[in-house]
Design a protein around this motif. Sequence first.
Motif, PDB file in Angstrom:
ATOM      1  N   GLY A  79     -16.826   1.319  -0.028  1.00 35.87           N
ATOM      2  CA  GLY A  79     -16.257   2.621  -0.389  1.00 35.87           C
ATOM      3  C   GLY A  79     -16.551   3.092  -1.795  1.00 35.87           C
TER       4      GLY A  79
ATOM      5  N   TYR B 298      -2.245  -2.415 -12.908  1.00 34.49           N
ATOM      6  CA  TYR B 298      -2.534  -1.585 -11.735  1.00 34.49           C
ATOM      7  C   TYR B 298      -4.019  -1.672 -11.388  1.00 34.49           C
ATOM      8  CZ  TYR B 298      -3.637   2.758  -9.246  1.00 34.49           C
ATOM      9  OH  TYR B 298      -4.123   3.685  -8.364  1.00 34.49           O
TER      10      TYR B 298
ATOM     11  N   ILE C 154      -4.798  -4.993  -9.761  1.00 30.42           N
ATOM     12  CA  ILE C 154      -4.388  -5.047  -8.356  1.00 30.42           C
ATOM     13  C   ILE C 154      -5.402  -4.288  -7.507  1.00 30.42           C
ATOM     14  CG2 ILE C 154      -2.607  -4.316  -6.713  1.00 30.42           C
ATOM     15  CD1 ILE C 154      -0.549  -4.839  -8.942  1.00 30.42           C
TER      16      ILE C 154
ATOM     17  N   VAL D 257      -9.904  -2.920  -3.283  1.00 30.22           N
ATOM     18  CA  VAL D 257      -9.813  -1.493  -2.958  1.00 30.22           C
ATOM     19  C   VAL D 257     -10.793  -0.710  -3.846  1.00 30.22           C
ATOM     20  CG1 VAL D 257      -8.334   0.551  -2.960  1.00 30.22           C
ATOM     21  CG2 VAL D 257      -7.458  -1.616  -2.106  1.00 30.22           C
ATOM     22  N   GLY D 258     -10.684  -0.865  -5.171  1.00 35.53           N
ATOM     23  CA  GLY D 258     -11.664  -0.277  -6.081  1.00 35.53           C
ATOM     24  C   GLY D 258     -11.780   1.226  -6.024  1.00 35.53           C
ATOM     25  N   PHE D 259     -10.743   1.962  -6.472  1.00 37.41           N
ATOM     26  CA  PHE D 259     -10.814   3.426  -6.451  1.00 37.41           C
ATOM     27  C   PHE D 259     -11.919   3.935  -7.362  1.00 37.41           C
ATOM     28  CE2 PHE D 259      -6.171   3.297  -5.273  1.00 37.41           C
ATOM     29  CZ  PHE D 259      -6.402   3.711  -3.986  1.00 37.41           C
ATOM     30  N   GLY D 260     -12.038   3.348  -8.553  1.00 30.66           N
ATOM     31  CA  GLY D 260     -13.060   3.807  -9.481  1.00 30.66           C
ATOM     32  C   GLY D 260     -12.557   4.843 -10.463  1.00 30.66           C
ATOM     33  N   ASP D 261     -11.260   5.228 -10.379  1.00 33.73           N
ATOM     34  CA  ASP D 261     -10.744   6.179 -11.369  1.00 33.73           C
ATOM     35  C   ASP D 261     -10.625   5.505 -12.741  1.00 33.73           C
ATOM     36  OD1 ASP D 261      -8.790   4.567 -10.383  1.00 33.73           O
ATOM     37  OD2 ASP D 261      -7.205   6.051 -10.382  1.00 33.73           O
TER      38      ASP D 261
ATOM     39  N   TYR E 149       3.317  11.172  -0.499  1.00 31.93           N
ATOM     40  CA  TYR E 149       3.313  12.633  -0.578  1.00 31.93           C
ATOM     41  C   TYR E 149       4.503  13.119  -1.394  1.00 31.93           C
ATOM     42  CZ  TYR E 149       4.249  17.418   0.962  1.00 31.93           C
ATOM     43  OH  TYR E 149       4.535  18.755   0.997  1.00 31.93           O
ATOM     44  N   LEU E 150       5.679  12.511  -1.161  1.00 35.66           N
ATOM     45  CA  LEU E 150       6.878  12.935  -1.872  1.00 35.66           C
ATOM     46  C   LEU E 150       6.838  12.520  -3.333  1.00 35.66           C
ATOM     47  CD1 LEU E 150       9.356  12.036   0.957  1.00 35.66           C
ATOM     48  CD2 LEU E 150       8.915  14.336   0.097  1.00 35.66           C
TER      49      LEU E 150
ATOM     50  N   GLU F  67       1.063  17.246  -5.202  1.00 42.85           N
ATOM     51  CA  GLU F  67      -0.293  17.769  -5.328  1.00 42.85           C
ATOM     52  C   GLU F  67      -1.000  17.333  -6.605  1.00 42.85           C
ATOM     53  OE1 GLU F  67      -0.407  21.960  -4.432  1.00 42.85           O
ATOM     54  OE2 GLU F  67       1.149  21.682  -2.931  1.00 42.85           O
TER      55      GLU F  67
ATOM     56  N   ASP G 154      -2.006  16.483  -1.106  1.00 43.90           N
ATOM     57  CA  ASP G 154      -1.593  17.853  -0.810  1.00 43.90           C
ATOM     58  C   ASP G 154      -0.632  17.974   0.362  1.00 43.90           C
ATOM     59  OD1 ASP G 154      -3.193  18.502  -2.868  1.00 43.90           O
ATOM     60  OD2 ASP G 154      -4.782  19.425  -1.697  1.00 43.90           O
TER      61      ASP G 154
ATOM     62  N   TRP H 246      -5.202   8.855   2.928  1.00 41.28           N
ATOM     63  CA  TRP H 246      -5.337   8.041   1.724  1.00 41.28           C
ATOM     64  C   TRP H 246      -4.815   6.622   1.968  1.00 41.28           C
ATOM     65  CZ3 TRP H 246      -1.650   5.482  -1.124  1.00 41.28           C
ATOM     66  CH2 TRP H 246      -2.107   4.911  -2.311  1.00 41.28           C
TER      67      TRP H 246
ATOM     68  N   THR I   1      -6.763   3.134   1.666  1.00 40.09           N
ATOM     69  CA  THR I   1      -6.304   2.097   0.744  1.00 40.09           C
ATOM     70  C   THR I   1      -5.993   0.789   1.457  1.00 40.09           C
ATOM     71  OG1 THR I   1      -5.396   3.818  -0.668  1.00 40.09           O
ATOM     72  CG2 THR I   1      -4.593   1.581  -1.030  1.00 40.09           C
TER      73      THR I   1
ATOM     74  N   GLY J  31     -11.051   2.389  -0.300  1.00 35.40           N
ATOM     75  CA  GLY J  31     -10.839   2.944  -1.633  1.00 35.40           C
ATOM     76  C   GLY J  31     -11.922   3.856  -2.144  1.00 35.40           C
TER      77      GLY J  31
ATOM     78  N   GLY K 247     -11.608   6.727  -3.751  1.00 35.42           N
ATOM     79  CA  GLY K 247     -11.299   7.193  -5.090  1.00 35.42           C
ATOM     80  C   GLY K 247     -11.301   8.699  -5.223  1.00 35.42           C
ATOM     81  N   ASP K 248     -11.601   9.437  -4.121  1.00 41.30           N
ATOM     82  CA  ASP K 248     -11.539  10.904  -4.218  1.00 41.30           C
ATOM     83  C   ASP K 248     -10.082  11.356  -4.356  1.00 41.30           C
ATOM     84  OD1 ASP K 248     -11.066  10.010  -1.699  1.00 41.30           O
ATOM     85  OD2 ASP K 248     -12.028  11.669  -0.662  1.00 41.30           O
ATOM     86  N   ILE K 249      -9.166  10.595  -3.771  1.00 38.94           N
ATOM     87  CA  ILE K 249      -7.737  10.809  -3.969  1.00 38.94           C
ATOM     88  C   ILE K 249      -7.201   9.512  -4.565  1.00 38.94           C
ATOM     89  CG2 ILE K 249      -5.548  11.414  -2.856  1.00 38.94           C
ATOM     90  CD1 ILE K 249      -7.293  12.275  -0.408  1.00 38.94           C
ATOM     91  N   ALA K 250      -6.455   9.612  -5.668  1.00 38.75           N
ATOM     92  CA  ALA K 250      -5.886   8.415  -6.288  1.00 38.75           C
ATOM     93  C   ALA K 250      -4.625   8.819  -7.040  1.00 38.75           C
ATOM     94  CB  ALA K 250      -6.883   7.771  -7.241  1.00 38.75           C
ATOM     95  N   PRO K 251      -3.578   7.975  -6.975  1.00 37.40           N
ATOM     96  CA  PRO K 251      -2.323   8.339  -7.646  1.00 37.40           C
ATOM     97  C   PRO K 251      -2.497   8.393  -9.156  1.00 37.40           C
ATOM     98  CG  PRO K 251      -2.256   6.058  -6.914  1.00 37.40           C
ATOM     99  CD  PRO K 251      -3.505   6.654  -6.343  1.00 37.40           C
TER     100      PRO K 251
ATOM    101  N   ARG L 225       1.587   5.043  -8.786  1.00 38.54           N
ATOM    102  CA  ARG L 225       0.714   3.877  -8.939  1.00 38.54           C
ATOM    103  C   ARG L 225       1.450   2.586  -8.603  1.00 38.54           C
ATOM    104  NH1 ARG L 225      -2.615   6.081 -14.220  1.00 38.54           N
ATOM    105  NH2 ARG L 225      -4.484   6.578 -13.056  1.00 38.54           N
TER     106      ARG L 225
ATOM    107  N   ALA M 132       1.571   2.486  -4.907  1.00 38.78           N
ATOM    108  CA  ALA M 132       0.208   2.212  -4.445  1.00 38.78           C
ATOM    109  C   ALA M 132      -0.109   0.724  -4.578  1.00 38.78           C
ATOM    110  CB  ALA M 132      -0.797   3.043  -5.237  1.00 38.78           C
ATOM    111  N   SER M 133       0.324   0.112  -5.704  1.00 32.64           N
ATOM    112  CA  SER M 133       0.107  -1.324  -5.899  1.00 32.64           C
ATOM    113  C   SER M 133       0.753  -2.104  -4.766  1.00 32.64           C
ATOM    114  CB  SER M 133       0.720  -1.785  -7.225  1.00 32.64           C
ATOM    115  OG  SER M 133       0.138  -1.095  -8.297  1.00 32.64           O
TER     116      SER M 133
END
Lengths: 275, 275, 275, 275
Positions: free
Chosen positions: B199, C189, C192, C198-202, D172-173, D177, D182, D190, D194, D199, D201-205, D211, D214-215
């Motif tokens: 990914g 974070y 983890i 997972v590796g988001f890359g952000d 989402y909550l 956005e 969204d 997402w 994950t 992962g 990474g186009d969407i990431a907290p 975060r 997400a962890s």
Amino acid sequence: MAESTTSFWKRKLHEIIYEADTPAGKAFDVVLLIVIVVSIVIVMLESVKSIYAVYADLFYTIEWIITVIFSIEYILRIITIKNPRKYIFSFYGIIDFVSTIPTYLTLFFGGYNVLLAVRALRLLRVFRILKITRYLGEADKLVVALKHSRPKILVFLFAVFIITIIAGTVMYLVEGEAGGFDNIPLSIYWCIVTLTTVGFGDIAPITPLGRFIASFIMITGYGIIAVPTGIVSAEYSRAGEKKVHVNTQVCPHCNEDKHLDQAEYCHNCGNPLNE
Amino acid sequence: MAESTTSFWKRKLHEIIYEADTPAGKAFDVVLLIVIVVSIVIVMLESVKSIYAVYADLFYTIEWIITVIFSIEYILRIITIKNPRKYIFSFYGIIDFVSTIPTYLTLFFGGYNVLLAVRALRLLRVFRILKITRYLGEADKLVVALKHSRPKILVFLFAVFIITIIAGTVMYLVEGEAGGFDNIPLSIYWCIVTLTTVGFGDIAPITPLGRFIASFIMITGYGIIAVPTGIVSAEYSRAGEKKVHVNTQVCPHCNEDKHLDQAEYCHNCGNPLNE
Amino acid sequence: MAESTTSFWKRKLHEIIYEADTPAGKAFDVVLLIVIVVSIVIVMLESVKSIYAVYADLFYTIEWIITVIFSIEYILRIITIKNPRKYIFSFYGIIDFVSTIPTYLTLFFGGYNVLLAVRALRLLRVFRILKITRYLGEADKLVVALKHSRPKILVFLFAVFIITIIAGTVMYLVEGEAGGFDNIPLSIYWCIVTLTTVGFGDIAPITPLGRFIASFIMITGYGIIAVPTGIVSAEYSRAGEKKVHVNTQVCPHCNEDKHLDQAEYCHNCGNPLNE
Amino acid sequence: MAESTTSFWKRKLHEIIYEADTPAGKAFDVVLLIVIVVSIVIVMLESVKSIYAVYADLFYTIEWIITVIFSIEYILRIITIKNPRKYIFSFYGIIDFVSTIPTYLTLFFGGYNVLLAVRALRLLRVFRILKITRYLGEADKLVVALKHSRPKILVFLFAVFIITIIAGTVMYLVEGEAGGFDNIPLSIYWCIVTLTTVGFGDIAPITPLGRFIASFIMITGYGIIAVPTGIVSAEYSRAGEKKVHVNTQVCPHCNEDKHLDQAEYCHNCGNPLNE
């Protein structure tokens, strides 16, 4: 006799500090665990600028309280053991010293931030206290399986390492600087990121040939991710047969911590375990 | 007799160069391993422009030293073996030749950089020396498990390949150029990146339907990642029963390297192993 | 006698609502399953602005229909059970209440959106109905294996947690704000995200040393991903030996739901299962 | 007798086309495999604009040659079988028809591109020919293990699906956005990205709480990735005990393809297998 009383207290304290068989010993470990966790949380929060800006004074105070507690613990550990040198130069003795001293050093030197890393070493103390978790009987089996798996996994990781070097060199030659493969070490870093399926995406191939080779590397990674798992599975199933019994007595003379339940004398130095 | 002395030295050298049973043989392998590692590190560092700018001359010198060492090794390998053709046209013989010659070629041609890839081939030499690791007894079991798993994993990878082609075509039709799925090969590349859970994120679906299908592909990938692991686990458990014994004697006549401990004559060519 | 008829209907309804042995009981569960799924789909679609803009009225109507159905179900569950308090304060009793009430609250308060989360709790109802899946006999074995694996996996996850804290602190000190490692919690974070592959890359290291340490962390993650798999594999193989039989009778007095096939009286409260 | 000769040729052709026991039958399958692969490669390359711009005419010609070959194969399959309806309405009969007809349709309609997807269906033909791979004896064991694992893996995937819905709603909550979450379906997407450790990474907290959650989701994913692997491992070990024998005879009357080696009559329709 005064000496006998001292000796009684030393034995009592040794039992509390070094062992976890008695209620007092367990309570000591739990308190220490909390202090360690608090000290780590403080180190973490201090690194967040917005929080540090507000609570700097509070952190300073807590830091000093924790340091005093750790100092007392350190001194008690030295006093209660028959052979203090054994403790001072043991792995945990050094950890205890090194993770306590930085706060005192900040009195003389300004480098508060630089010593942060050293303070983070406190976390290693957790492992000593976690001999409690051995009571669960679970961790031991895991440790046995991992110990048996280690040489095989190392051989495997070595093979993976060679693959990353070769694949990294090939990707450097194929992609070059276009896709961010600026040099071979960076290409190898990308290969590790890819083979482990982490895939950050900060570096990614953009030429068709580079993508083709990358596909090949990824599928290889997919195929070989199975190997360490297979090893651990097999070793863990095997480890299931043996049962490990754990005893938390620690010799007050030489600090040796593996004794049989019925042991009266230390198998390491020959001194009595309960004087 | 001169000839007899030569023969003695040839046998001695053969033992040192091709085998690892004697202290001298082990020392030879260790030295060679270090030289190979150094040569690889040099190739890596040369590719980093900022380092190359400063140490170009040093690299040039070390490169020549290494090339001379490899040249001597190559010549000794040819001299000490009874049947040189067997070595020259063997896999490692070709690797040894091809990874030594580039440095000489740079004397006549300027293409220093182009020959970098070929020099990286030196890494493959490591595998020959690593017959030492077989002594650990660990790698062998792994190799046996992998050999037995190979046909099954190939069948599995073939199935995965067909899935990626179908899923890639579907994603191309659904997403189109909006999400970066410019053509089918690129879509297949994305599918491989996704199914292997790497990914990168350089290509990612943006339409709701594309994301829905992508979710399906990812969950499929999650489900089937289990298959190669299951295969290797089972094969590895099975491989555990047989013990493999390894002997590092190599026939000086035909270069055959699998002999029993008590073997006096090569089972391949019939000549004595120790003349 | 009126009372006897009431009692008959109560018993009949109890069988339909709480059990799944009869065709009516199964039909009830299937209908409820559909209503739950519809209610969840509505919650999802409401969150998509473009869809909500068009179908707001429709969603409002369906929402009220579902709420009325859930309300009736809730009342019937209370009426048909001998000891309503047991149900009301049980896990599912609370879920049923909490996930039904929000729609009524929107009559008095405007906060439609805020109660969305609570409505999403309805999904938890699915688990009760899914006792049907137990008939498959599959889920049970899985649950047994997971139950046995839990303590070991928790110990393992704890070890992973300590690794992430240490590695996160190191990465914060090495990379600093250049690579986005602004503070220690953020670095943890990232650890983890990386260790779990997972590796988001952000966030990604950009200094050579940071990348070197990151490589080490990734290879570690690759090595230890094997551990939970090994545990579950071993436990699952073991769980395979025992066969679990499931019976869906539920005591109308105390709501106990584990009975033997031939049971006539509740093993928990002693009352007859079928009056 | 003419009829007898026809019958002989029909039997002969049936053997070649439907079976793979004879050299001619194997050759037929290999040729067909090559044609299928070529047709798939053409579909892929056509989607690459830069290649299509140059070779459009060549692709057009090859496409027609392949279509004619497939048409002949389709007609032969109908002629040689005793009961053509069985073939025409079978899974592969429909695939064969649907993947051949698009090219003819382009004569009347211009929509060349639209029919691309249908042409990609040709890939499914590969599976029929790959009954050859069954000879490897490997795929079968894999298929047996996967068949036994399927219900368990489906139950597991269902549980994963419920987790993603709950976690997606929570994210989402929490994130809203700001981090790109969204709406709930997007949050669920997402979560799948994950949990499966892909992962993108186009969407990431980006919020601390997001975060943190997400962890938690990632570590959960890390813990449960073990489950399907454990299932397949156990089933695969079990599947290892049974050996599956494969025979490629196909009844010329009813197209049934599972017969014992010594079978003389079809166990499905009672007609002789070799007339």
